[in-house]
Write a protein that holds these residues in place. Structure first.
Motif, mmCIF file in Angstrom:
data_model
loop_
_atom_site.group_PDB
_atom_site.id
_atom_site.type_symbol
_atom_site.label_atom_id
_atom_site.label_comp_id
_atom_site.label_asym_id
_atom_site.label_seq_id
_atom_site.Cartn_x
_atom_site.Cartn_y
_atom_site.Cartn_z
ATOM 1 N N CYS A 134 1.129 -1.245 0.164
ATOM 2 C CA CYS A 134 0.062 -0.020 -0.157
ATOM 3 C C CYS A 134 0.927 1.302 0.090
ATOM 4 C CB CYS A 134 -0.821 -0.029 1.240
ATOM 5 S SG CYS A 134 -1.778 1.355 1.425
ATOM 6 N N ILE A 135 1.684 1.361 0.823
ATOM 7 C CA ILE A 135 2.662 2.328 1.060
ATOM 8 C C ILE A 135 3.503 2.657 -0.146
ATOM 9 C CG2 ILE A 135 4.753 3.386 2.140
ATOM 10 C CD1 ILE A 135 2.225 3.559 3.739
ATOM 11 N N ASP A 136 4.128 1.527 -0.601
ATOM 12 C CA ASP A 136 5.143 1.648 -1.814
ATOM 13 C C ASP A 136 4.295 1.888 -2.990
ATOM 14 O OD1 ASP A 136 7.202 0.861 -0.273
ATOM 15 O OD2 ASP A 136 7.245 -1.099 -1.041
ATOM 16 N N ASP A 137 3.154 1.437 -3.426
ATOM 17 C CA ASP A 137 2.324 2.063 -4.549
ATOM 18 C C ASP A 137 2.128 3.347 -4.638
ATOM 19 O OD1 ASP A 137 2.391 -0.761 -5.242
ATOM 20 O OD2 ASP A 137 0.321 -1.384 -4.921
ATOM 21 N N LEU A 138 1.711 3.984 -3.465
ATOM 22 C CA LEU A 138 1.239 5.235 -3.565
ATOM 23 C C LEU A 138 2.523 5.931 -3.634
ATOM 24 C CD1 LEU A 138 -1.189 5.321 -0.423
ATOM 25 C CD2 LEU A 138 -1.950 5.722 -3.005
ATOM 26 N N ALA A 139 3.631 5.717 -2.817
ATOM 27 C CA ALA A 139 4.905 6.498 -3.092
ATOM 28 C C ALA A 139 5.449 6.517 -4.340
ATOM 29 C CB ALA A 139 5.981 6.041 -2.189
ATOM 30 N N SER A 140 5.123 5.102 -5.252
ATOM 31 C CA SER A 140 5.759 5.185 -6.544
ATOM 32 C C SER A 140 4.742 5.905 -7.528
ATOM 33 C CB SER A 140 5.780 3.832 -6.957
ATOM 34 O OG SER A 140 6.675 2.931 -6.190
ATOM 35 N N ARG A 141 3.630 5.745 -7.182
ATOM 36 C CA ARG A 141 2.575 6.793 -8.101
ATOM 37 C C ARG A 141 2.908 8.073 -8.164
ATOM 38 N NH1 ARG A 141 -1.778 3.230 -6.878
ATOM 39 N NH2 ARG A 141 -2.751 4.668 -5.805
ATOM 40 N N TYR A 142 3.148 8.413 -6.789
ATOM 41 C CA TYR A 142 3.483 9.952 -6.673
ATOM 42 C C TYR A 142 4.959 10.487 -7.521
ATOM 43 C CZ TYR A 142 5.556 14.032 -4.110
ATOM 44 O OH TYR A 142 6.308 15.168 -3.972
ATOM 45 N N LEU A 143 6.117 9.478 -7.144
ATOM 46 C CA LEU A 143 7.212 9.746 -7.833
ATOM 47 C C LEU A 143 7.227 9.710 -9.287
ATOM 48 C CD1 LEU A 143 9.646 7.925 -5.210
ATOM 49 C CD2 LEU A 143 9.481 10.304 -5.740
ATOM 50 N N PHE A 144 6.679 8.952 -9.773
ATOM 51 C CA PHE A 144 6.443 8.551 -11.370
ATOM 52 C C PHE A 144 5.588 9.585 -12.271
ATOM 53 C CE2 PHE A 144 7.542 3.692 -10.574
ATOM 54 C CZ PHE A 144 8.859 4.003 -10.657
ATOM 55 N N ASP A 145 4.453 9.739 -11.391
ATOM 56 C CA ASP A 145 3.406 10.415 -12.163
ATOM 57 C C ASP A 145 2.704 11.769 -11.550
ATOM 58 O OD1 ASP A 145 3.296 8.409 -13.963
ATOM 59 O OD2 ASP A 145 1.865 7.156 -12.675
ATOM 60 N N LEU A 146 3.415 12.090 -10.200
ATOM 61 C CA LEU A 146 3.181 13.204 -9.418
ATOM 62 C C LEU A 146 1.582 13.033 -9.054
ATOM 63 C CD1 LEU A 146 5.026 16.031 -11.496
ATOM 64 C CD2 LEU A 146 5.733 14.795 -9.539
ATOM 65 N N GLU A 147 1.303 12.017 -8.804
ATOM 66 C CA GLU A 147 -0.136 11.594 -8.198
ATOM 67 C C GLU A 147 -0.050 11.531 -6.610
ATOM 68 O OE1 GLU A 147 -3.408 7.893 -8.106
ATOM 69 O OE2 GLU A 147 -1.997 8.183 -9.924
ATOM 70 N N THR A 148 -0.465 12.625 -6.141
ATOM 71 C CA THR A 148 -0.692 12.810 -4.630
ATOM 72 C C THR A 148 -1.563 12.293 -3.804
ATOM 73 O OG1 THR A 148 0.444 15.048 -4.898
ATOM 74 C CG2 THR A 148 -0.510 14.434 -2.781
ATOM 75 N N PRO A 149 -1.750 11.306 -2.862
ATOM 76 C CA PRO A 149 -2.620 10.445 -2.228
ATOM 77 C C PRO A 149 -3.574 11.546 -1.573
ATOM 78 C CG PRO A 149 -0.364 9.502 -1.973
ATOM 79 C CD PRO A 149 -0.286 10.746 -2.291
#
Length: 540
Positions: free
Chosen positions: A499-514
């Motif tokens: 859960c943490i890694d998916d959210l952090a990766s999407r943020y870093l790759f696509d600038l998608e903030t939780p």
């Protein structure tokens, strides 16, 4: 009973103090060449609030470029799949033509379609960032390396930079128990010897190794690599460092993940940081105790972890256990520090703790020697640099008699938590020159993408409220991602939390903030049985 030697104690110290990822460090060396040219002097200020007159603005987009930094990266001598080099940075940014620090730099090139450079700092403050990155780039950070060049350097003053902060000294004789005046005098004398040793052996440069300076070094490396903006991943102290960088250079940040940061409120009074870390350690221990008592498979399911540990520490207080070679003594303090080391690693270490305590209750201490460690600043180069950096940032400057009543109250209230890493500051910072508190500013309006802060509910080293304070200081309190479990930091760990890694990766790759208020549930813990008893050698 048989105990082994304490060969792991020095390594355990480093894991405790830089335990952002709790990883094994691969011992690799690197070599590289670099040149540096001076730029016109620019004045820089430290501390909170507005910079002093003549200082560079906190969002100065041309700061790194003004120094015309260069770094030549070549295949590392013993790890040619990585690139190594040396970055020269001014000791004093107000006098850039003077002395320099030589910082070891490592880069792991992106393996796929590249977004840019991801600067990584795994915490500490430590000087083994480059070795750690080479280990992590092929394992826990491999998915990030697909899209980013992973970059790091060993910060100024640490044992692998030049010059190294050297502060070796002989501590004063310990005071007699129960004598507050003697204890206060001991703490003050210990701090005086530490400061005198640092200044004599390192020189004035030792006062220029605080976080504000390291953050500026990051911008010089960014400029040397030709990057207009950077992405950043910081754990523990690395999270504090990233927050300072963002405060100084917000327009240079593309994306930033800060996992387990320190608070922004400890500018002077060391006891405050110590007390909160001690309380957080006791909270984490209580959580493991709860899980153990609720799990019939836990070795201390009926006794209780806290009760069993209390018995073990009382026994070691009365009768410390020496290592087989006589070089290390497992006493109450060393064992409690071992508990702290176990608490900082949730899924890979919490499961060990009840079994370790159960073994000790049976008189078997062998496994403890892999995690227990002393706290001897005067003889440990890593602790010397660690303490000097933190004293530059927020050490107390008051005499020990002033804070001793609070210190004694904390020790009474937190019998295990009082042996945390910040206890080292209580005897090192009183005589230090003036602090240069880390710069934290509200920069929300200056950043296109908010920083992602990550905090653990039961983090013994950097409590969740520290993460919230840090986020609030930068104007981004809605950007905290909470993990409902424990351990010290959680993203991209040895035992992943998807859960943490998916959210952090999407943020870093696509600038998608939780979304605001996002959290991830704690993963289950399976407790392990006590370690197998040692076998006495024949005739032993």
């Amino acid at each position: 009973m048989m105990v082994r030697t304490s060969s792991a104690s020095s390594y355990a110290t480093r894991l405790a103090l830089a335990g952002a990822l709790g990883c094994a460090v691969v011992a690799l060396s690197c070599a590289g060449d670099a040149t540096s040219t001076s730029a016109p002097p620019i004045a820089l200020g430290g501390g909170r609030g507005a910079p002093p007159a003549g200082a560079a603005a906190p969002d100065d987009e041309g700061f790194g470029e003004r120094f015309q930094p260069t770094v030549e990266l070549r295949p590392c001598a013993e790890a040619p799949e990585f690139e190594c080099g040396t970055l020269l940075v001014p000791v004093d940014f107000d006098a850039p033509g003077g002395e320099t620090f030589a910082l070891s730099v490592t880069r792991a090139r992106a393996t796929g379609e590249r977004i840019g450079s991801l600067f990584v700092n795994v915490g500490g403050p430590s000087g083994f960032q480059t070795d750690t990155l080479r280990f992590l780039a092929g394992q826990r950070l491999a998915s990030l390396r697909e899209r980013f060049d992973l970059v790091t350097f060993d910060p100024r003053g640490t044992p692998s930079s030049t010059p190294e902060a050297r502060c070796q000294f002989e501590p004063p004789p310990p005071p007699a128990p129960g004598d507050p005046a003697a204890r206060a005098a001991y703490l003050d004398e210990h701090a005086r010897r530490f400061a005198d040793a640092c200044l004599a052996q390192t020189g004035p440069a030792v006062t220029k190794i605080g976080t504000n300076h390291v953050a500026r070094d990051i911008d010089l490396l960014r400029a040397a690599l030709g990057e207009k903006t950077l992405s950043y991943l910081g754990f523990s102290y690395g999270a504090e460092l990233g927050a300072v960088y963002a405060s100084l250079f917000p327009k240079r940040v593309r994306a930033m993940v800060l996992d387990g940061g320190t608070s922004d409120t400890f500018a002077d009074y060391t006891v405050e940081a110590y007390a909160e870390q001690a309380a957080a350690t006791e909270l984490a221990l209580s959580r493991v105790d709860q899980l153990c008592q609720a799990d019939p498979g836990c070795p201390l399911h009926e006794t209780g972890l806290a009760a069993g540990l209390g018995q073990v520490l009382a026994a070691l207080r009365a009768n410390p256990v020496p290592s087989e070679d006589g070089t290390f003594v497992l006493d109450e303090g060393a064992a409690a520090r071992g508990v702290y080391v176990l608490l900082i690693g949730e899924r890979n270490r919490w499961r060990l703790l009840p079994g370790f305590v159960a073994a000790a209750l049976a008189g078997e201490y062998d496994a403890w020697f892999d995690f227990a460690f002393p706290s001897d600043v005067g003889s440990d180069p890593y602790l010397q640099a660690y303490s000097a950096i933190l004293c530059n940032d927020f050490g107390s400057r008051r005499p020990a008699a002033d804070f001793l009543p609070a210190l004694e109250a904390i020790e009474s209230l937190y019998p295990v938590g009082r042996f945390v890493e910040f206890d080292v500051l209580l005897s090192t910072c009183q005589a230090w020159p003036a602090a240069d508190p880390p710069t934290f500013r509200n920069v929300a309006a200056k950043m296109k993408t908010p920083i992602l802060f990550i905090g653990n509910e039961f983090d013994p080293a950097t409590p969740l409220n520290w993460t919230r304070h840090l986020a609030r200081a930068l104007g981004m309190e809605a950007s905290v991602l909470r993990y409902e479990g424990g351990g010290h930091t959680v993203s991209f760990s040895r035992q992943p939390v998807p859960c943490i890694d998916d959210l952090a990766s999407r943020y870093l790759f696509d600038l998608e903030t939780p979304p605001a208020g996002a959290s991830c549930p704690a993963l289950p813990i399976t407790f392990l049985p006590p370690p197998a008893p040692s076998v006495e050698p024949a005739g032993g």
